[in-house]
Structure formats: structure tokens, C-alpha cells
Design an enzyme around this catalytic site. Structure first.
Site, short mmCIF file in Angstrom:
data_model
loop_
_atom_site.label_atom_id
_atom_site.label_comp_id
_atom_site.label_asym_id
_atom_site.label_seq_id
_atom_site.Cartn_x
_atom_site.Cartn_y
_atom_site.Cartn_z
CE1 TYR A 78 92.78 24.29 66.20
CE2 TYR A 78 92.31 21.99 65.86
CZ TYR A 78 92.15 23.23 65.43
OH TYR A 78 91.28 23.62 64.71
CG HIS B 84 94.64 37.79 53.08
ND1 HIS B 84 93.28 37.51 52.89
CD2 HIS B 84 95.24 38.35 52.01
CE1 HIS B 84 93.00 37.85 51.71
NE2 HIS B 84 94.00 38.56 51.01
CG HIS C 118 89.96 35.35 55.66
ND1 HIS C 118 90.59 34.27 55.49
CD2 HIS C 118 90.46 36.68 55.30
CE1 HIS C 118 91.62 35.00 54.66
NE2 HIS C 118 91.67 36.22 54.77
CG ASP D 23 91.06 27.05 64.60
OD1 ASP D 23 92.30 26.83 64.07
OD2 ASP D 23 90.37 26.11 64.96
CB ALA D 24 89.95 32.85 62.34
CG ASP E 42 95.11 27.50 58.20
OD1 ASP E 42 95.68 28.09 58.86
OD2 ASP E 42 94.45 26.41 58.84
CB CYS E 43 93.44 32.82 56.81
SG CYS E 43 91.80 32.02 57.99
CB SER E 44 93.65 30.98 61.84
OG SER E 44 93.52 29.71 61.49
#
Length: 312
Positions: free
Chosen positions: A96, A277, A265, A228-229, A209-211
Site C-alpha cells: 500500500y 461491521h 463496504h 481494501d474492501a 474503517d470497514c476494511s
């Protein structure tokens, strides 16, 4: 991809935020780029609008944990352009990418160690060798082991050799050799972060965050999945999203806005038609029933990374 060299640059603060560019930083973000970093002060000082701005203006990419290695591609003034090699991403083939203040990094010689210690609890105290408190580091911090006994484990860090209570870490001979645990254990662990506020780009118990939540729950249980998602939705084992009877605890559920293709998401299947989540800015980690929510229509995929727990 995990990269090893004779020396390595590592994160030298508890949590370092990886910025899109050095110009992404606002005046209010100073506590987040200091060394020592002041995560609580930074997050608590921001209004909801300022928190949303981190996402809406694409200011933050991800975060690093204490001791996490990076490749430094270039240094410009007080900033380093880095590749986070433990965080797989389609944005770069080595990991990343983003920018981190050079003050939050340190170059260390790679040592001959006896494995790695991974923090198992939300936050843990690191101690000097004469048992004085040195630094609090977050869940999932991974550090090289120098020595270990039933009481303390000595770890090599950017601040020198330090101690951690052995009961608070899991030890493995290699970064990718931690025990791969079951989906049931993953959802149980995720439940310990209920009501933790969402934080865009968040990768620590100061906010996911979500991921970031899904990445870290799997990292904690022996799996390095993409950061990442959208990338998580392309790996693992595909599960029929239309047959809920085949869904297992720990499966990842992916969602996209109706009429759009891009995954926006991700959550973790909790069983019994439920999901855990980290929803969005202003909300916190929660368990919800999927039926009757927008997520029923937005579901675009289910993927399995964790092993299924065998019946007793």
C-alpha cells in the site's frame, strides 16, 4: 507481498497515519503526525465534519502499527514516500503506497531473532528492561522476539529492546507462520471492538474503517488478506451469495451501491443472518441483522478466507 532486506524502515510510533500526499494534512491533524503520536487527542478534537473530510477529500490512505516495515521510495523534506509491504493493494504491486512523516519512521538493521510476537489484546504496555513503562502499542502490533519466558517476552523495537507480558502476545517463528484460526474465533474477537468509533483509514483500536476491521481481524488470526474492501472481494474462496445456508462464521460480505459495480463496504458474517461491521463516520462497530436493511439489496459477493471450525 512481504519484502525483506538487510535493513528495514519501520514505524516508530504506536500508530502512524499514511497520507495521500504531504499536502493532505490540515492544521488540526498535528497530533496525528507528531512523535510521539497523540491519537486520542487528534480524534477527539475533530468534529464530525472534519472526520468526514478525511474521506471526502481523500486525505488518508491507511495506517501503520509500531514496528511495521515499509519501503521508503523517496524522502522529500520532512516526509517519506512509502510502500506498506504487509498491506496488499492493487495500488502497488509491493503493498500500500502513501506518505508518512519521516519523524514517525526509523531505519533499523535487520536482526537475527527467535520469531515474532503479535499483540493479542486491544492495547498493551511495553516496558524497559528495568520494568519501567515505555510505550503503549495497539492490537496486532508485531515485533521481532529476542527472548521469551513464561512471564516476559523481550522484543526488538525502534525504541530499543523492550519487554511485554508473555500472556499478552502470540509468538510465531515467522510473520506468515501464526496459527490460522477459525471464522468463529474471528467473529468472537471482532465482538471485543463493539462500539469502537469508525475512523476513515483506521487500522487500530483507536478506530477502524470497514476494511481496516476485516483486515485486522484476519491478521490477528493468521491471515494476511488485502487491505481494501475492493481487493478483499477478489481473493479468498467464492461463496454463493444467494444461498445463505452455505455461509459460515467469518465469511466476508461485500456491498456496492445499487446500480454501481465498485465495492463500497465489507462486513463479517456473524451467523444467524447477522453481520458485524464498522459502518461509517459517526457510527461505531456494531452487529446488525441484515434482513430489512439496505445491505440486502447491496450485497454483491461473499468470500471465505478462514478455515471452518470442525464440529466437536
Amino acid at each position: 507481498m512481504l519484502v525483506q532486506t538487510s535493513t528495514t524502515w519501520v514505524c516508530s510510533v504506536a500508530v502512524a497515519t499514511v497520507w495521500t500526499t504531504p499536502n493532505s494534512v490540515r492544521e488540526i491533524d498535528q497530533p496525528g503526525i507528531d512523535n510521539p503520536v497523540r491519537m486520542n487527542k487528534w480524534i477527539e478534537a475533530m468534529t464530525n465534519k472534519e472526520l468526514l473530510d478525511l474521506c471526502d477529500e481523500n486525505r488518508i490512505q491507511t495506517q501503520l502499527l509500531f514496528g511495521e516495515p515499509v519501503i521508503v521510495e523517496e524522502i522529500v523534506g520532512d516526509w517519506a514516500k512509502v510502500i506498506c509491504t504487509w498491506q496488499a493493494s492493487k495500488k502497488h504491486d509491493r503493498g500500500y503506497p502513501g506518505w508518512v512523516p519521516i519523524s514517525q519512521l526509523k531505519e533499523l538493521p535487520r536482526i537475527s531473532d527467535f520469531g515474532y510476537a503479535k499483540v493479542r489484546i486491544p492495547k498493551v504496555q511495553l516496558w524497559t528492561l528495568d520494568r519501567k513503562p515505555k510505550l503503549v502499542v495497539p492490537f496486532n502490533t508485531i515485533l521481532p522476539v529476542i527472548d521469551s519466558n513464561s512471564s516476559f517476552t523481550m522484543v526488538h523495537t525502534p525504541l530499543g529492546d523492550l519487554l511485554v507480558w508473555s500472556e499478552h502476545v502470540e509468538i510465531s517463528p515467522g510473520i506468515q507462520s501464526f496459527i490460522e484460526r477459525s471464522g468463529a474465533e474471528i467473529v468472537s474477537c471482532a465482538s471485543t471492538f463493539l462500539e469502537l468509533p469508525y475512523f476513515w483509514g483506521g487500522m487500530s483500536p483507536y478506530g477502524f474503517d470497514c476494511s481496516g476491521l476485516t483486515y485486522n481481524m484476519f491478521k490477528a488470526h493468521g491471515y494476511f488478506i488485502p487491505r481494501d474492501a475492493g481487493d478483499q472481494a477478489t481473493k479468498g474462496i467464492k461463496v454463493d451469495m444467494n444461498d445463505k445456508s452455505n455461509w459460515e462464521l467469518g465469511d466476508l460480505l461485500f456491498f456496492a451501491t445499487v446500480g454501481k459495480d465498485s465495492v463500497r463496504h465489507v462486513g463479517i458474517y456473524y451467523g444467524n443472518g447477522q453481520m458485524i461491521h464498522s459502518p461509517s463516520t459517526g457510527l461505531s462497530v456494531e452487529i446488525i441483522e441484515l434482513e430489512g436493511t439496505k445491505y440486502v439489496d447491496e450485497l454483491v459477493g461473499v468470500r471465505r478466507y478462514a478455515r471452518i471450525e470442525e464440529d466437536a
